[in-house]
Design a protein around this motif. Sequence first.
Motif, mmCIF file in Angstrom:
data_model
loop_
_atom_site.group_PDB
_atom_site.id
_atom_site.type_symbol
_atom_site.label_atom_id
_atom_site.label_comp_id
_atom_site.label_asym_id
_atom_site.label_seq_id
_atom_site.Cartn_x
_atom_site.Cartn_y
_atom_site.Cartn_z
ATOM 1 N N TYR A 89 1.581 -7.120 1.098
ATOM 2 C CA TYR A 89 0.892 -5.826 1.011
ATOM 3 C C TYR A 89 -0.396 -6.038 0.225
ATOM 4 C CZ TYR A 89 -0.248 -1.086 -0.481
ATOM 5 O OH TYR A 89 -0.896 0.100 -0.710
ATOM 6 N N ARG A 90 -1.510 -5.670 0.830
ATOM 7 C CA ARG A 90 -2.808 -5.731 0.160
ATOM 8 C C ARG A 90 -3.554 -4.442 0.487
ATOM 9 N NH1 ARG A 90 -0.336 -9.303 -1.656
ATOM 10 N NH2 ARG A 90 -0.852 -11.500 -1.814
ATOM 11 N N ALA A 91 -4.212 -3.881 -0.521
ATOM 12 C CA ALA A 91 -4.956 -2.643 -0.306
ATOM 13 C C ALA A 91 -6.208 -2.644 -1.167
ATOM 14 C CB ALA A 91 -4.092 -1.434 -0.642
ATOM 15 N N SER A 92 -7.248 -2.015 -0.644
ATOM 16 C CA SER A 92 -8.479 -1.872 -1.412
ATOM 17 C C SER A 92 -9.244 -0.664 -0.912
ATOM 18 C CB SER A 92 -9.348 -3.126 -1.299
ATOM 19 O OG SER A 92 -9.843 -3.258 0.011
ATOM 20 N N VAL A 93 -10.156 -0.220 -1.756
ATOM 21 C CA VAL A 93 -11.089 0.835 -1.379
ATOM 22 C C VAL A 93 -12.484 0.301 -1.650
ATOM 23 C CG1 VAL A 93 -11.885 3.186 -1.798
ATOM 24 C CG2 VAL A 93 -9.444 2.661 -1.979
ATOM 25 N N THR A 94 -13.327 0.337 -0.631
ATOM 26 C CA THR A 94 -14.714 -0.075 -0.774
ATOM 27 C C THR A 94 -15.570 1.183 -0.722
ATOM 28 O OG1 THR A 94 -14.220 -2.119 0.416
ATOM 29 C CG2 THR A 94 -16.540 -1.542 0.161
ATOM 30 N N ARG A 95 -16.444 1.320 -1.709
ATOM 31 C CA ARG A 95 -17.308 2.495 -1.755
ATOM 32 C C ARG A 95 -18.759 2.060 -1.594
ATOM 33 N NH1 ARG A 95 -15.133 6.055 -6.684
ATOM 34 N NH2 ARG A 95 -16.755 7.438 -5.921
ATOM 35 N N VAL A 96 -19.412 2.667 -0.641
ATOM 36 C CA VAL A 96 -20.828 2.425 -0.405
ATOM 37 C C VAL A 96 -21.503 3.792 -0.309
ATOM 38 C CG1 VAL A 96 -22.547 1.400 1.114
ATOM 39 C CG2 VAL A 96 -20.325 0.291 0.843
ATOM 40 N N GLY A 97 -22.391 4.055 -1.226
ATOM 41 C CA GLY A 97 -23.065 5.347 -1.217
ATOM 42 C C GLY A 97 -22.062 6.481 -1.349
ATOM 43 N N ASN A 98 -22.089 7.405 -0.397
ATOM 44 C CA ASN A 98 -21.187 8.561 -0.419
ATOM 45 C C ASN A 98 -19.978 8.393 0.486
ATOM 46 O OD1 ASN A 98 -22.791 9.975 -2.220
ATOM 47 N ND2 ASN A 98 -24.097 10.772 -0.591
ATOM 48 N N MET A 99 -19.669 7.156 0.872
ATOM 49 C CA MET A 99 -18.528 6.880 1.746
ATOM 50 C C MET A 99 -17.538 5.952 1.044
ATOM 51 S SD MET A 99 -18.889 8.446 4.695
ATOM 52 C CE MET A 99 -17.674 7.601 5.665
ATOM 53 N N ALA A 100 -16.272 6.094 1.396
ATOM 54 C CA ALA A 100 -15.220 5.206 0.908
ATOM 55 C C ALA A 100 -14.405 4.737 2.101
ATOM 56 C CB ALA A 100 -14.321 5.935 -0.080
ATOM 57 N N LYS A 101 -14.078 3.444 2.118
ATOM 58 C CA LYS A 101 -13.218 2.899 3.171
ATOM 59 C C LYS A 101 -11.976 2.327 2.497
ATOM 60 C CE LYS A 101 -12.959 -0.261 7.065
ATOM 61 N NZ LYS A 101 -13.618 -1.381 7.739
ATOM 62 N N THR A 102 -10.836 2.916 2.828
ATOM 63 C CA THR A 102 -9.549 2.457 2.307
ATOM 64 C C THR A 102 -8.919 1.563 3.354
ATOM 65 O OG1 THR A 102 -9.273 4.522 1.081
ATOM 66 C CG2 THR A 102 -7.276 3.217 1.495
ATOM 67 N N GLU A 103 -8.457 0.381 2.938
ATOM 68 C CA GLU A 103 -7.813 -0.558 3.850
ATOM 69 C C GLU A 103 -6.457 -0.975 3.282
ATOM 70 O OE1 GLU A 103 -11.097 -3.210 5.910
ATOM 71 O OE2 GLU A 103 -11.403 -3.132 3.731
ATOM 72 N N ILE A 104 -5.450 -0.926 4.138
ATOM 73 C CA ILE A 104 -4.110 -1.386 3.787
ATOM 74 C C ILE A 104 -3.700 -2.407 4.836
ATOM 75 C CG2 ILE A 104 -1.694 -0.757 3.475
ATOM 76 C CD1 ILE A 104 -2.704 2.129 2.850
ATOM 77 N N LEU A 105 -3.465 -3.627 4.389
ATOM 78 C CA LEU A 105 -2.987 -4.697 5.263
ATOM 79 C C LEU A 105 -1.540 -4.957 4.890
ATOM 80 C CD1 LEU A 105 -3.569 -6.908 7.403
ATOM 81 C CD2 LEU A 105 -4.127 -8.411 5.479
ATOM 82 N N ILE A 106 -0.644 -4.917 5.875
ATOM 83 C CA ILE A 106 0.765 -5.137 5.593
ATOM 84 C C ILE A 106 1.365 -6.090 6.618
ATOM 85 C CG2 ILE A 106 1.485 -3.048 6.841
ATOM 86 C CD1 ILE A 106 3.671 -2.773 4.590
ATOM 87 N N ASP A 107 2.088 -7.079 6.107
ATOM 88 C CA ASP A 107 2.914 -7.956 6.931
ATOM 89 C C ASP A 107 4.332 -7.417 6.788
ATOM 90 O OD1 ASP A 107 4.575 -9.950 7.977
ATOM 91 O OD2 ASP A 107 3.315 -11.576 7.232
ATOM 92 N N LEU A 108 4.908 -6.961 7.878
ATOM 93 C CA LEU A 108 6.215 -6.303 7.862
ATOM 94 C C LEU A 108 7.389 -7.243 7.600
ATOM 95 C CD1 LEU A 108 5.648 -4.142 11.059
ATOM 96 C CD2 LEU A 108 5.540 -3.350 8.688
ATOM 97 N N THR A 109 7.161 -8.547 7.605
ATOM 98 C CA THR A 109 8.240 -9.515 7.426
ATOM 99 C C THR A 109 9.099 -9.128 6.222
ATOM 100 O OG1 THR A 109 6.884 -11.263 8.377
ATOM 101 C CG2 THR A 109 8.762 -11.961 7.030
ATOM 102 N N GLY A 110 10.413 -9.071 6.433
ATOM 103 C CA GLY A 110 11.352 -8.750 5.368
ATOM 104 C C GLY A 110 11.687 -7.281 5.231
ATOM 105 N N LEU A 111 10.970 -6.400 5.932
ATOM 106 C CA LEU A 111 11.279 -4.975 5.894
ATOM 107 C C LEU A 111 12.254 -4.637 7.021
ATOM 108 C CD1 LEU A 111 7.747 -3.484 5.142
ATOM 109 C CD2 LEU A 111 9.564 -4.124 3.530
ATOM 110 N N GLU A 112 12.951 -3.530 6.879
ATOM 111 C CA GLU A 112 14.004 -3.143 7.821
ATOM 112 C C GLU A 112 13.549 -1.994 8.708
ATOM 113 O OE1 GLU A 112 18.066 -3.535 9.225
ATOM 114 O OE2 GLU A 112 16.774 -4.821 8.020
ATOM 115 N N CYS A 113 13.762 -2.168 10.011
ATOM 116 C CA CYS A 113 13.605 -1.066 10.949
ATOM 117 C C CYS A 113 14.902 -0.263 10.885
ATOM 118 C CB CYS A 113 13.364 -1.585 12.365
ATOM 119 S SG CYS A 113 13.083 -0.260 13.554
ATOM 120 N N PRO A 114 14.830 1.016 10.572
ATOM 121 C CA PRO A 114 16.039 1.814 10.347
ATOM 122 C C PRO A 114 16.816 2.150 11.625
ATOM 123 C CG PRO A 114 14.073 3.153 10.057
ATOM 124 C CD PRO A 114 13.608 1.762 10.341
ATOM 125 N N THR A 115 17.895 2.896 11.440
ATOM 126 C CA THR A 115 18.848 3.182 12.515
ATOM 127 C C THR A 115 18.533 4.446 13.311
ATOM 128 O OG1 THR A 115 20.255 4.379 10.955
ATOM 129 C CG2 THR A 115 20.725 2.042 11.274
#
Length: 180
Positions: free
Chosen positions: A35-61
């Motif tokens: 899991y990696r996340a960041s917010v980049t702000r340029v001027g009056n804009m913000a870009k939020t990015e979340i990168l996730i590798d699902l390995t090891g997480l469970e798909c529920p029932t």
Amino acid sequence: MPIRKVGYGRAERDFQILDALEAGAGITSGTGTVYRASVTRVGNMAKTEILIDLTGLECPTTIGDIIGVNGTSLPCHIGRIDPDYSGTIIAGRLTCFEAPTGGDPDIDIYAADEGTGVENGAIASLTETALVDAGDATVGSVDVFTALPTSGQYLYLTAGTITEGTYTAGKLLIELWGTL
């Protein structure tokens, strides 16, 4: 929050990279999960990015249940929208870089007012809004958000269909654009 500010000596060219999001321990404690996340702000804009590798997480029932570490009672959100960092969200998208395997590839994104949702818990038990009904994630697939998270909401990954199992692969990028 750590802030890295890079500039050229003029405020209008300065930008900031903020480590402003954290996932719940029901995500970050997954074996092989990244899991990696960041917010980049340029001027009056913000870009939020979340990168996730699902390995090891469970798909529920059950369709609509929350993805996370199998059997945990730890929160399984993937971040909270803070307007001080991410601004007011005006657009979002989900991109698949590696197709999910092991669990079902049909993964949806929800926002909820509560940060207490757990793996295999029903997203409908929270005060929630569907953001992306993506269908099966395949390499290169891009899905645009049909609704947007609001200030203070938590983001969750949920099962769109059911193939219960532990993910052995699957890399997703969530991008949100906000105004400051």
